[in-house]
Design an enzyme around this catalytic site. Structure first.
Site, PDB file in Angstrom:
ATOM      1  N   THR A 147       0.871  -1.174   0.000  1.00 17.35           N
ATOM      2  CA  THR A 147       0.000   0.000   0.000  1.00 17.35           C
ATOM      3  C   THR A 147       0.908   1.223   0.000  1.00 17.35           C
ATOM      4  O   THR A 147       1.985   1.199   0.598  1.00 17.35           O
ATOM      5  CB  THR A 147      -0.902   0.033   1.239  1.00 17.35           C
ATOM      6  OG1 THR A 147      -1.410   1.362   1.426  1.00 17.35           O
ATOM      7  CG2 THR A 147      -0.165  -0.351   2.500  1.00 17.35           C
ATOM      8  N   THR A 190      -0.102   4.422   1.134  1.00 18.32           N
ATOM      9  CA  THR A 190      -0.360   5.260   2.308  1.00 18.32           C
ATOM     10  C   THR A 190       0.428   4.819   3.532  1.00 18.32           C
ATOM     11  O   THR A 190       0.984   5.640   4.263  1.00 18.32           O
ATOM     12  CB  THR A 190      -1.864   5.271   2.639  1.00 18.32           C
ATOM     13  OG1 THR A 190      -2.573   5.845   1.534  1.00 18.32           O
ATOM     14  CG2 THR A 190      -2.146   6.058   3.902  1.00 18.32           C
ATOM     15  N   CYS A 208      -1.952   5.227  -5.112  1.00 19.48           N
ATOM     16  CA  CYS A 208      -2.730   4.382  -4.211  1.00 19.48           C
ATOM     17  C   CYS A 208      -2.895   3.056  -4.930  1.00 19.48           C
ATOM     18  O   CYS A 208      -3.235   3.037  -6.120  1.00 19.48           O
ATOM     19  CB  CYS A 208      -4.083   5.011  -3.896  1.00 19.48           C
ATOM     20  SG  CYS A 208      -5.199   3.899  -3.018  1.00 19.48           S
ATOM     21  N   THR A 209      -2.656   1.960  -4.247  1.00 17.56           N
ATOM     22  CA  THR A 209      -2.610   0.668  -4.931  1.00 17.56           C
ATOM     23  C   THR A 209      -3.966   0.205  -5.446  1.00 17.56           C
ATOM     24  O   THR A 209      -4.027  -0.726  -6.250  1.00 17.56           O
ATOM     25  CB  THR A 209      -1.998  -0.412  -4.011  1.00 17.56           C
ATOM     26  OG1 THR A 209      -2.707  -0.437  -2.758  1.00 17.56           O
ATOM     27  CG2 THR A 209      -0.525  -0.139  -3.762  1.00 17.56           C
ATOM     28  N   GLU A 210      -5.066   0.844  -5.011  1.00 22.38           N
ATOM     29  CA  GLU A 210      -6.385   0.479  -5.538  1.00 22.38           C
ATOM     30  C   GLU A 210      -6.742   1.222  -6.828  1.00 22.38           C
ATOM     31  O   GLU A 210      -7.629   0.787  -7.564  1.00 22.38           O
ATOM     32  CB  GLU A 210      -7.489   0.756  -4.496  1.00 22.38           C
ATOM     33  CG  GLU A 210      -7.600  -0.260  -3.385  1.00 22.38           C
ATOM     34  CD  GLU A 210      -6.557  -0.041  -2.312  1.00 22.38           C
ATOM     35  OE1 GLU A 210      -6.213  -1.005  -1.610  1.00 22.38           O
ATOM     36  OE2 GLU A 210      -6.076   1.104  -2.175  1.00 22.38           O
TER      37      GLU A 210
END
Length: 230
Positions: free
Chosen positions: A83, A85, A197-199
């Site tokens: 992630t 963050t 952001c990984t999403e």
């Protein structure tokens, strides 16, 4: 082959993509039935998100440091925090273990520098866009000029990440919001945009915009495979 230790579950949606990408890249490199040697510790994201919202980064650092020590004891040769963050507590994680932490911002910055981009846009959670732990690293260590969206755009990006993407909701109307934001960054001079952001890569693909996108999930996974096989 080295063993990759992954601190995941933040969210599990992107952690699943990490696992898939790491194994696909390993198979591409080695062929046949090869797959990566991975140890994954997946945390409960609901607890993580509550502490993020409360601003209790010290406790979050302790939690992820504990996960890191468990991975080290289990035999991991190096670590990933899956992630963007939570790299806010990367120093606490690294100080807890003897094995190296492969930092997502370093992997991303090296790709940007290699492709000769200097002024770049950055989209991610509010924490990553508004705190200085990530962008300062890009600017001070790699000489990048990083620009972020307006306050309203930052709020929209953050809300879509937590209310939709982390829950597996991929909505066309939210993609259009992201496309507009990326285009505004491009118009403001960004030569490329970091999907920090990984999403985000679950929603926004290169085919949706003209400006080059740097998918931190893929870049981080690729750097992990490079490290595991070097």
């Amino acid at each position: 082959m080295k063993t990759i230790g992954i601190i995941g579950g933040m969210s599990w949606e992107s952690s699943a993509l990490y696992y898939k990408t790491i194994n696909e890249l390993t198979k591409q490199r080695l062929g046949g039935l090869h797959s990566a040697k991975v140890i994954l510790n997946s945390v409960d994201f609901a607890h993580i998100e509550r502490l993020q919202h409360q601003g209790d980064w010290e406790q979050l650092g302790d939690m992820l440091a504990n996960e890191a020590t468990r991975l080290e004891r289990a035999g991991a040769d190096f670590l990933l925090i899956a992630t963007n963050t939570m790299h806010k507590v990367a120093d606490a994680v690294q100080s807890a273990v003897q094995i190296p932490l492969l930092h997502i911002a370093d992997a991303t910055a090296k790709e940007l520098v290699q492709q000769k981009h200097q002024k770049v846009g950055f989209i991610g959670t509010r924490y990553s866009m508004e705190d200085d732990f990530y962008i300062r690293r890009l600017e001070e260590q790699y000489g990048l000029d990083v620009i972020t969206p307006s306050k309203q755009d930052r709020d929209n990006i953050h809300k879509i990440i937590y209310d939709e993407l982390c829950l597996g909701k991929i909505l066309p109307e939210s993609r259009e919001i992201y496309i507009d934001i990326v285009n505004r960054l491009n118009a403001a001079g960004a030569e490329a945009v970091i999907e920090g952001c990984t999403e985000i890569t679950l929603l926004l693909k290169q085919e949706h915009v003209a400006v080059p996108l740097f998918d931190t999930t893929y870049i981080h996974a690729q750097a992990a495979v490079d490290t595991a096989l070097e």
